[in-house]
Design a protein around this motif. Structure first.
Motif, short mmCIF file in Angstrom:
data_model
loop_
_atom_site.label_atom_id
_atom_site.label_comp_id
_atom_site.label_asym_id
_atom_site.label_seq_id
_atom_site.Cartn_x
_atom_site.Cartn_y
_atom_site.Cartn_z
N SER A 1 1.02 -1.08 0.10
CA SER A 1 -0.02 0.02 0.15
C SER A 1 0.94 1.21 0.09
N ALA A 2 0.35 2.43 -0.11
CA ALA A 2 1.02 3.62 -0.61
C ALA A 2 1.66 4.01 0.76
N GLU A 3 1.06 3.65 1.98
CA GLU A 3 2.18 4.12 3.04
C GLU A 3 3.70 3.67 3.02
N ALA A 4 3.81 2.57 2.12
CA ALA A 4 5.42 2.26 2.05
C ALA A 4 6.18 3.33 1.48
N LEU A 5 5.63 4.48 0.60
CA LEU A 5 6.35 5.43 0.17
C LEU A 5 6.81 6.27 1.43
N ARG A 6 6.09 6.30 2.28
CA ARG A 6 6.45 7.33 3.38
C ARG A 6 7.83 6.99 4.17
N ALA A 7 8.42 5.92 3.86
CA ALA A 7 9.82 5.53 4.26
C ALA A 7 10.86 6.59 4.07
#
Lengths: 167, 340
Positions: free
Chosen positions: B180-186
């Motif tokens: 999910s898009a949350e991964a890009l917040r790393a």
């Protein structure tokens, strides 16, 4: 803590062992710059272990480090491409065409082999190690070395013919 | 030697004998000095690491499964037409009564090796923990356990914890993972970004096929964390480039076990020698010695048995000091467990 004379001892080892290690590295990876990097990294690791290596075992130790270092480096540099598809020319200086052609042929032939087979061939037929020494260097059983040698020779025989393409 | 072998030898010599690879002894000395300096300033951090590499999860005496025929290891929410899982294959009996953590409610669980990150003086490295995951969907279970974060407070994961697994598709030599898009917040640096991807690759391929490549997608698109676009399938990097050189797979932190206790794991140690020390609850050394890994030139399994009376103990495995202080300090890992 380094004992007296250790630096001199190591410097002498670098001077004596580098040419042979460099040629082995070049055969293994097919790239002059990479070969130089590999040998340098190998020597640093060898120096770190210097005091627990018997003097007569130093070259064997360095060769073992090199054989393993190579895998590590080319993968990091080239992703999953095993070795350069076409080996670079070992010398920038003018070289007789026949020699250049011969080097191209030999290095392409090696590049076509899987890693283990290439390492076995280089150590066995260039560095003239026994099967047991190759096994110890690569951390393989003698049987595995025999089998890799056999498969490599079979592949190389096939490769000798123009149509031969190893899978 | 056959004629062909002689010819081969001649060819190799003809090609390579004139090759000169220039190696500058001063450059070797400089590289060595840099390594030694790193070692000198890294002692404090390493001591903290050594003291603290501890995990709190559940596992039992098991070897990484040679039998990978786990039923239906995939689970894609969009495609639930997969056949019903067959009975769980020889799930090891847990040595503890602690509850599985990955996905409560699953009937059968199986141990999975899940990778996390630990910071060392030579940069971040992968470490692994045994987690219990649903036997029917071990790859998804392992991935979710990884995203939820390691149980060991000294390990960490760069993946944002609220990242969800949108899908896993196994194509044999290639596995597609959609997050999910949350991964890009790393928020990671270039080196950590690369290791973050390797953390996922090692975890997923451990569950499915170590030789497979992983194509990563975030919300169906090529992800990028600012340093690199991960548009191509990624294979495992070499173990010695990414993993901590010593690890303990079992016992797990907090396990209650019977004596003799078998300690298992993988390590890459010089001449296959792995040192261990066992201390009791008071910190007194009750056992120490060497164990041998199966191969001193790569990561290889080791196992050793400890005869212990009931009580709480900490086992520490470590590399032999390769350098008498010349290089980096030896790595180690510890586990605390209870003998019934």
């Amino acid at each position: 803590m380094t004992g007296p004379g250790l630096d001199e001892e190591f410097t002498a080892f670098v001077r004596d062992a580098s040419p042979a290690l460099g040629r082995t590295a070049w055969l293994l990876c097919g790239d002059r710059d990479l070969a130089a990097d590999l040998v340098q990294a190998t020597l640093v690791k060898t120096f770190r272990a210097w005091r627990r290596i018997a003097p007569e075992a130093r070259l064997a130790y360095a060769r073992r480090v090199l054989a393993h270092e190579n895998i590590d480096r080319w993968r990091r540099r080239h992703g999953e491409v095993a070795v350069a598809e076409v080996f670079d020319r070992p010398d920038a200086a003018p070289t007789p065409d026949a020699l250049v052609a011969e080097r191209d042929r030999v290095t392409r032939m090696l590049a076509a082999l899987p890693d283990t087979q290439r390492r076995v061939v280089v150590l066995r037929y260039y560095d003239d190690l026994s099967e047991r020494q190759v096994a110890e260097t690569l951390g393989l059983s003698v049987a595995a070395v025999k089998s890799a040698t056999h498969r490599a020779l079979t592949a190389l025989r096939t490769h000798e013919s123009p149509e031969g393409v190893s899978a | 030697m056959t004629n062909f072998e002689n010819q081969l030898r001649d060819d190799l010599h003809a090609a390579a004998d004139g090759v000169e690879i220039h190696v500058d002894p001063d450059a070797v000395a400089a590289a060595h000095a840099r390594a030694a300096r790193r070692s000198a300033i890294g002692w404090g951090a390493l001591a903290a690491l050594v003291a603290a590499v501890v995990v709190g999860w559940v596992a039992t005496a098991w070897n990484p499964p040679t039998d990978r025929a786990v039923p239906d290891p995939l689970q894609t929410p969009v495609d639930t037409a997969s056949p019903a899982p067959s009975p769980t294959p020889s799930t090891p009996t847990p040595a503890t009564t602690s509850a599985p953590t990955a996905t409560p409610g699953a009937d059968a669980t199986t141990p999975a090796l899940v990778y996390a990150v630990v910071d060392t003086e030579i940069g971040p490295r992968l470490v692994r923990e045994t987690r219990w995951v649903p036997a029917a969907t071990p790859a998804r279970g392992a991935l979710e356990a990884m995203l939820a974060g390691p149980l060991d407070p000294d390990h960490h994961s760069a993946w944002p914890r609220n990242t969800r697994v949108l899908g896993i598709a196994d194509h044999g030599d290639e596995i597609t993972v959609d997050l999910s898009a949350e991964a890009l917040r790393a928020d990671v640096g270039a080196e950590a970004e690369s290791l973050m991807v390797q953390q996922l690759v090692w975890t997923v391929t451990e569950a499915l096929n170590p030789d497979a490549r992983v194509l990563l997608r975030v919300d169906g698109a090529v992800p990028s964390w600012g340093h690199q676009e991960w548009s191509e399938p990624v294979a495992r990097a070499d173990a010695d480039a990414v993993r901590l050189f010593v690890g303990i797979d079992t016992p797990s932190e907090g396990d209650a076990v019977d004596s003799p206790v078998t300690v298992r794991g993988e390590a890459w140690v010089f001449e296959a020698n792995l040192l261990y020390t066992v201390t009791d609850a008071a910190g007194a050394v009750v056992a120490d010695g060497y164990a041998t890994t199966q191969d001193g030139t790569t990561f290889a399994p080791y196992a050793f048995d400890l005869d212990l009376t009931p009580g709480t103990y900490t086992v520490t495995v470590r590399e032999d000091d390769a350098s008498d202080g010349e290089g980096r300090a030896p790595f180690s890992e510890s586990r605390t467990f209870r003998v019934r």
